[in-house]
Write an enzyme that holds these catalytic residues in place. Sequence first.
Site, short mmCIF file in Angstrom:
data_model
loop_
_atom_site.label_atom_id
_atom_site.label_comp_id
_atom_site.label_asym_id
_atom_site.label_seq_id
_atom_site.Cartn_x
_atom_site.Cartn_y
_atom_site.Cartn_z
N ILE A 1 0.82 -1.22 0.00
CA ILE A 1 0.00 0.00 0.00
C ILE A 1 0.86 1.26 0.00
O ILE A 1 0.44 2.30 -0.52
CB ILE A 1 -1.02 -0.01 1.16
CG1 ILE A 1 -2.13 1.01 0.89
CG2 ILE A 1 -0.35 0.25 2.51
CD1 ILE A 1 -3.46 0.63 1.40
N ASN B 1 -4.08 2.26 15.07
CA ASN B 1 -4.66 1.96 16.39
C ASN B 1 -5.23 3.24 16.97
O ASN B 1 -4.97 4.34 16.47
CB ASN B 1 -3.62 1.33 17.32
CG ASN B 1 -2.37 2.17 17.44
OD1 ASN B 1 -2.42 3.32 17.87
ND2 ASN B 1 -1.24 1.62 17.03
N VAL C 1 0.95 -2.76 8.53
CA VAL C 1 0.77 -1.73 7.52
C VAL C 1 1.06 -0.34 8.12
O VAL C 1 1.62 0.54 7.45
CB VAL C 1 -0.65 -1.87 6.91
CG1 VAL C 1 -1.73 -1.36 7.77
CG2 VAL C 1 -0.72 -1.25 5.55
N ASP C 2 0.75 -0.17 9.38
CA ASP C 2 0.97 1.10 10.07
C ASP C 2 2.47 1.45 10.09
O ASP C 2 2.88 2.55 9.68
CB ASP C 2 0.42 0.96 11.51
CG ASP C 2 0.17 2.27 12.20
OD1 ASP C 2 0.74 3.29 11.77
OD2 ASP C 2 -0.57 2.28 13.19
N SER D 1 -7.84 -4.71 10.04
CA SER D 1 -8.11 -5.61 11.19
C SER D 1 -7.74 -7.08 10.98
O SER D 1 -7.89 -7.87 11.90
CB SER D 1 -9.58 -5.55 11.65
OG SER D 1 -9.83 -4.36 12.38
N THR D 2 -7.28 -7.45 9.79
CA THR D 2 -7.03 -8.89 9.56
C THR D 2 -5.60 -9.34 9.84
O THR D 2 -5.25 -10.49 9.61
CB THR D 2 -7.41 -9.32 8.12
OG1 THR D 2 -6.53 -8.66 7.20
CG2 THR D 2 -8.84 -8.97 7.80
N TYR E 1 -4.86 -7.56 14.48
CA TYR E 1 -6.16 -7.47 15.16
C TYR E 1 -7.02 -8.72 14.99
O TYR E 1 -8.12 -8.80 15.56
CB TYR E 1 -6.92 -6.20 14.72
CG TYR E 1 -6.45 -4.94 15.42
CD1 TYR E 1 -5.37 -4.95 16.30
CD2 TYR E 1 -7.11 -3.73 15.23
CE1 TYR E 1 -4.95 -3.78 16.95
CE2 TYR E 1 -6.70 -2.55 15.87
CZ TYR E 1 -5.63 -2.60 16.74
OH TYR E 1 -5.23 -1.45 17.38
P1 ADP Z 1 -4.54 -4.64 11.96
O1 ADP Z 1 -3.85 -4.26 13.24
O2 ADP Z 1 -5.69 -3.69 11.60
O3 ADP Z 1 -4.92 -6.07 11.92
P2 ADP Z 1 -2.12 -5.07 10.32
O4 ADP Z 1 -1.25 -4.02 9.76
O5 ADP Z 1 -1.55 -5.97 11.38
O6 ADP Z 1 -3.45 -4.31 10.81
O7 ADP Z 1 -2.65 -5.99 9.15
C1 ADP Z 1 -3.64 -5.62 8.23
C2 ADP Z 1 -3.34 -6.24 6.88
O8 ADP Z 1 -2.37 -5.44 6.21
C3 ADP Z 1 -2.77 -7.66 6.94
O9 ADP Z 1 -3.43 -8.43 5.96
C4 ADP Z 1 -1.30 -7.45 6.56
O10 ADP Z 1 -0.78 -8.59 5.89
C5 ADP Z 1 -1.41 -6.29 5.60
N1 ADP Z 1 -0.18 -5.51 5.34
C6 ADP Z 1 0.96 -5.40 6.07
N2 ADP Z 1 1.83 -4.57 5.47
C7 ADP Z 1 1.23 -4.13 4.33
C8 ADP Z 1 1.61 -3.27 3.25
N3 ADP Z 1 2.80 -2.65 3.22
N4 ADP Z 1 0.71 -3.06 2.23
C9 ADP Z 1 -0.50 -3.66 2.25
N5 ADP Z 1 -0.91 -4.48 3.23
C10 ADP Z 1 -0.06 -4.72 4.24
#
Ligand code: ADP
Length: 178
Positions: free
Chosen positions: A17, A30, A39-40, A123-124, A127
Amino acid sequence: MDININSTTLSLIKGDITQQDTEAIVNAANSRLAGGGGVDGAIHRAGGPSIMEECIRIGGCPTGSAVITTGGNLKARYVIHAVGPIYKGGKGRERELLESAYRKSLEIAIEKGIKSISFPSISTGAYGYPTKEASEIALGTVIDFIKGNKGLDIVRFVLFSEGDLKVYEGSLNKIKKV
Ligand code: ADP
């Protein structure tokens, strides 16, 4: 996979992303907007410290809601920080809160005149929301919103793994048939 709904293209891709060229990207944040893993962490690393400075100024965001900052060094001009629920077995308000996190993000985009937006699978990851169920909620909410609101040219889901992309494609195919 792409489908057109009114004047909006909804697309599902596998990717990162932080590399998207849509006007806005959505962060799975969060409620303290404190940064984290997944992703954060990737968005703050790629976008640079100005995004966190804005998050600190905003202070926080309730679960099921979203706030907007600029995109720092990212290609995207804006980051919309959406706070999804922590999955606790599905018997609480998780569904409602996940729907609301997507809807609020889209409402903010419309308010700002944003024409293109990319979402991660909120959230997947950490979370714990089961991806299939979350994908149905995510796609259903976005499709309902697009049907009722003009203004978005592109809504893109950026899935991080081939497996997640397949799950989202399965859900979109199922929704299309209804
Ligand atoms: P949450 O805490 O809301 O569950 P996460 O970041 O742990 O958020 O995960 C949400 C989704 O984002 C997961 O499917 C993870 O594999 C995905 N993810 C992690 N890094 C990236 C990225 N750079 N681009 C897109 N999706 C990502």
